[in-house]
Design a protein around this motif. Sequence first.
Motif, mmCIF file in Angstrom:
data_model
loop_
_atom_site.group_PDB
_atom_site.id
_atom_site.type_symbol
_atom_site.label_atom_id
_atom_site.label_comp_id
_atom_site.label_asym_id
_atom_site.label_seq_id
_atom_site.Cartn_x
_atom_site.Cartn_y
_atom_site.Cartn_z
ATOM 1 N N ASP A 231 36.120 34.015 47.029
ATOM 2 C CA ASP A 231 36.729 32.939 46.351
ATOM 3 C C ASP A 231 37.115 33.262 44.913
ATOM 4 O O ASP A 231 37.474 32.399 44.091
ATOM 5 C CB ASP A 231 35.800 31.887 46.068
ATOM 6 C CG ASP A 231 34.235 32.115 45.261
ATOM 7 O OD1 ASP A 231 34.238 33.232 45.486
ATOM 8 O OD2 ASP A 231 33.763 31.286 44.939
ATOM 9 N N VAL A 232 37.196 34.588 44.683
ATOM 10 C CA VAL A 232 37.546 35.196 43.483
ATOM 11 C C VAL A 232 38.935 35.570 43.557
ATOM 12 O O VAL A 232 39.499 35.745 44.383
ATOM 13 C CB VAL A 232 36.682 36.503 43.073
ATOM 14 C CG1 VAL A 232 35.139 35.923 42.900
ATOM 15 C CG2 VAL A 232 36.902 37.615 43.700
ATOM 16 N N ASP A 233 39.550 35.592 42.204
ATOM 17 C CA ASP A 233 40.912 36.055 42.197
ATOM 18 C C ASP A 233 40.946 37.543 42.213
ATOM 19 O O ASP A 233 42.194 37.916 42.731
ATOM 20 C CB ASP A 233 41.550 35.535 41.087
ATOM 21 C CG ASP A 233 41.402 33.892 40.904
ATOM 22 O OD1 ASP A 233 41.741 33.302 41.847
ATOM 23 O OD2 ASP A 233 40.906 33.512 39.706
ATOM 24 N N ALA A 234 40.361 38.317 41.725
ATOM 25 C CA ALA A 234 40.529 39.666 41.831
ATOM 26 C C ALA A 234 38.996 40.255 41.785
ATOM 27 O O ALA A 234 37.938 39.659 41.410
ATOM 28 C CB ALA A 234 41.339 40.336 40.448
ATOM 29 N N VAL A 235 38.890 41.621 42.199
ATOM 30 C CA VAL A 235 37.864 42.192 42.543
ATOM 31 C C VAL A 235 37.908 43.568 41.574
ATOM 32 O O VAL A 235 38.848 44.250 41.748
ATOM 33 C CB VAL A 235 37.407 42.718 43.667
ATOM 34 C CG1 VAL A 235 36.068 43.412 43.810
ATOM 35 C CG2 VAL A 235 37.074 41.198 44.494
ATOM 36 N N TYR A 236 36.679 43.906 40.672
ATOM 37 C CA TYR A 236 36.608 45.035 40.041
ATOM 38 C C TYR A 236 35.669 46.158 40.738
ATOM 39 O O TYR A 236 34.500 45.279 40.578
ATOM 40 C CB TYR A 236 36.357 44.720 38.265
ATOM 41 C CG TYR A 236 36.511 46.136 37.619
ATOM 42 C CD1 TYR A 236 37.470 46.315 36.598
ATOM 43 C CD2 TYR A 236 35.380 46.640 37.578
ATOM 44 C CE1 TYR A 236 37.414 47.306 35.628
ATOM 45 C CE2 TYR A 236 35.331 47.794 36.386
ATOM 46 C CZ TYR A 236 36.549 47.968 35.630
ATOM 47 O OH TYR A 236 36.307 49.088 34.729
ATOM 48 N N VAL A 237 35.916 47.326 40.754
ATOM 49 C CA VAL A 237 34.736 48.270 41.195
ATOM 50 C C VAL A 237 34.382 49.158 40.032
ATOM 51 O O VAL A 237 35.236 49.777 39.455
ATOM 52 C CB VAL A 237 35.573 49.055 42.510
ATOM 53 C CG1 VAL A 237 34.428 50.047 42.952
ATOM 54 C CG2 VAL A 237 36.140 48.248 43.617
ATOM 55 N N SER A 238 33.124 49.319 39.928
ATOM 56 C CA SER A 238 32.538 50.228 39.032
ATOM 57 C C SER A 238 31.860 51.311 39.584
ATOM 58 O O SER A 238 30.986 50.872 40.317
ATOM 59 C CB SER A 238 31.582 49.332 38.065
ATOM 60 O OG SER A 238 31.292 50.234 36.766
ATOM 61 N N VAL A 239 32.146 52.482 39.370
ATOM 62 C CA VAL A 239 31.672 53.594 40.092
ATOM 63 C C VAL A 239 30.789 54.559 39.056
ATOM 64 O O VAL A 239 31.370 55.113 38.150
ATOM 65 C CB VAL A 239 32.483 54.406 40.708
ATOM 66 C CG1 VAL A 239 31.944 55.524 41.654
ATOM 67 C CG2 VAL A 239 33.398 53.787 41.953
ATOM 68 N N ASP A 240 29.407 54.169 39.044
ATOM 69 C CA ASP A 240 28.642 55.202 38.187
ATOM 70 C C ASP A 240 28.267 56.256 39.147
ATOM 71 O O ASP A 240 27.488 56.222 40.213
ATOM 72 C CB ASP A 240 27.287 54.592 37.950
ATOM 73 C CG ASP A 240 26.523 55.133 36.704
ATOM 74 O OD1 ASP A 240 26.276 56.431 37.120
ATOM 75 O OD2 ASP A 240 25.735 54.357 36.007
ATOM 76 N N MET A 241 28.551 57.600 38.696
ATOM 77 C CA MET A 241 28.294 58.603 39.566
ATOM 78 C C MET A 241 26.850 58.957 39.872
ATOM 79 O O MET A 241 26.422 59.768 40.753
ATOM 80 C CB MET A 241 29.069 59.848 38.674
ATOM 81 C CG MET A 241 30.459 59.699 38.919
ATOM 82 S SD MET A 241 31.562 59.655 40.338
ATOM 83 C CE MET A 241 31.391 61.470 40.827
ATOM 84 N N ASP A 242 26.032 58.434 39.133
ATOM 85 C CA ASP A 242 24.656 58.606 39.383
ATOM 86 C C ASP A 242 24.051 57.911 40.525
ATOM 87 O O ASP A 242 22.787 58.084 40.982
ATOM 88 C CB ASP A 242 23.820 58.592 38.087
ATOM 89 C CG ASP A 242 23.475 56.977 37.503
ATOM 90 O OD1 ASP A 242 23.628 56.080 38.204
ATOM 91 O OD2 ASP A 242 23.111 56.885 36.374
ATOM 92 N N VAL A 243 24.908 57.276 41.048
ATOM 93 C CA VAL A 243 24.583 56.604 42.541
ATOM 94 C C VAL A 243 24.500 57.633 43.435
ATOM 95 O O VAL A 243 23.590 57.447 44.517
ATOM 96 C CB VAL A 243 25.461 55.544 42.836
ATOM 97 C CG1 VAL A 243 26.783 56.127 43.528
ATOM 98 C CG2 VAL A 243 25.046 54.578 43.937
ATOM 99 N N LEU A 244 25.032 58.773 43.257
ATOM 100 C CA LEU A 244 24.960 60.009 43.993
ATOM 101 C C LEU A 244 23.630 60.633 43.921
ATOM 102 O O LEU A 244 23.098 60.992 43.003
ATOM 103 C CB LEU A 244 26.237 60.856 44.006
ATOM 104 C CG LEU A 244 27.618 60.234 44.220
ATOM 105 C CD1 LEU A 244 28.601 60.800 43.671
ATOM 106 C CD2 LEU A 244 27.632 60.282 45.774
ATOM 107 N N ASP A 245 23.236 61.110 45.050
ATOM 108 C CA ASP A 245 22.186 62.187 44.897
ATOM 109 C C ASP A 245 22.623 63.204 44.158
ATOM 110 O O ASP A 245 23.849 63.878 43.915
ATOM 111 C CB ASP A 245 21.843 62.855 46.511
ATOM 112 C CG ASP A 245 20.572 63.725 46.634
ATOM 113 O OD1 ASP A 245 19.501 62.934 46.806
ATOM 114 O OD2 ASP A 245 20.641 64.765 46.086
ATOM 115 N N GLN A 246 21.629 64.007 43.219
ATOM 116 C CA GLN A 246 21.722 64.906 42.290
ATOM 117 C C GLN A 246 22.640 66.214 43.157
ATOM 118 O O GLN A 246 23.288 67.031 42.250
ATOM 119 C CB GLN A 246 20.563 65.582 41.759
ATOM 120 C CG GLN A 246 19.483 66.057 42.418
ATOM 121 C CD GLN A 246 18.147 66.273 41.830
ATOM 122 O OE1 GLN A 246 17.909 65.643 40.972
ATOM 123 N NE2 GLN A 246 17.195 66.754 42.581
#
Length: 316
Positions: A231-246
């Motif tokens: 139901d939103v008009d637009a989606v923004y994706v935020s990628v924090d690289m620390d989500v990845l394994d070291q």
Amino acid sequence: MFPYLKEAGKATFQDRYVKKANELLVPWDGKQAGNIGVIGVPLSKSSISHSGAAFAPQAIRQALSFYSTYSIEAGIDLADITVTDYGDVVMHPTDIVESQRRIAETVEQVVALYPESKWIALGGDHSITFPVVSGWQKQKGKIGMIQFDAHHDLRNLEDGGPTNGTPFRRLIEAGVIDGSQLVQIGLRDFANSRAYTEYGKQRGVTMYTVEEVYRLGIQTIIEKSMQMLSDVDAVYVSVDMDVLDQAFAPGCPAIGPGGMDSRTLLQAILLLARYDKVQAMDIVEIDPTIDFRQMTSRLAAWFILQFLKEKKEGDF
């Protein structure tokens, strides 16, 4: 005049049949723009840990030169895409709040000029997400957010001000987004506190841990997330690289074991880019000064290509 002299920094091997991905970036001429816009946001003084993430925008741009524009998997070439590079927002040398104000103002102004463009912001630490989204949202209406992150980034502001641990709390409390319009993916064990998990739940934030990513599958999670944000008009994706394994992102200030693998995150970005509502993305938390062989910057560059590839297949 001299056939073997080239501009400094340009004297590299060239193959007439290969276009490098960094050549897709075309500086803005103040008049025309492509369907994709890139803006650098070199702020890292707001990081609660030592960080040279201010150097990341240029490192990511340079890392694009390691790739060609041709996707053998999709059978398409990105060579005819124009990615307008608006350059970097100029930061105040000492005032973090002023720097964040400049970011919000700049993004709002540029997006107002080209509201139909898709946007990629290159951080910087994660504090940039608050001003970037605040400026972008003013042209978009009701928005949803998908955050890839080991951490909630819902810290209080009393203990440190507007740091890289606070952007999503600030977005919620400023009314830019509702907590029910935020999905956090990749939360890692022993990287958060109970207080902030409870805060997120109280605000209606949807949370997926790394264990859930692998148990449920990233495709299922993306489909559920986008359905929830229908139901939103637009989606923004935020990628924090620390989500990845070291092992996959050694250039993150907050590295840790037990994170996502790079292939899973690449797939997630590809899946998200298929949705017309996904119109902007940021990539944050890369410190080129501690990276190993540009591994983390190269991965960020590939995220950009994944986004472009899918948007091209859908003809933007």
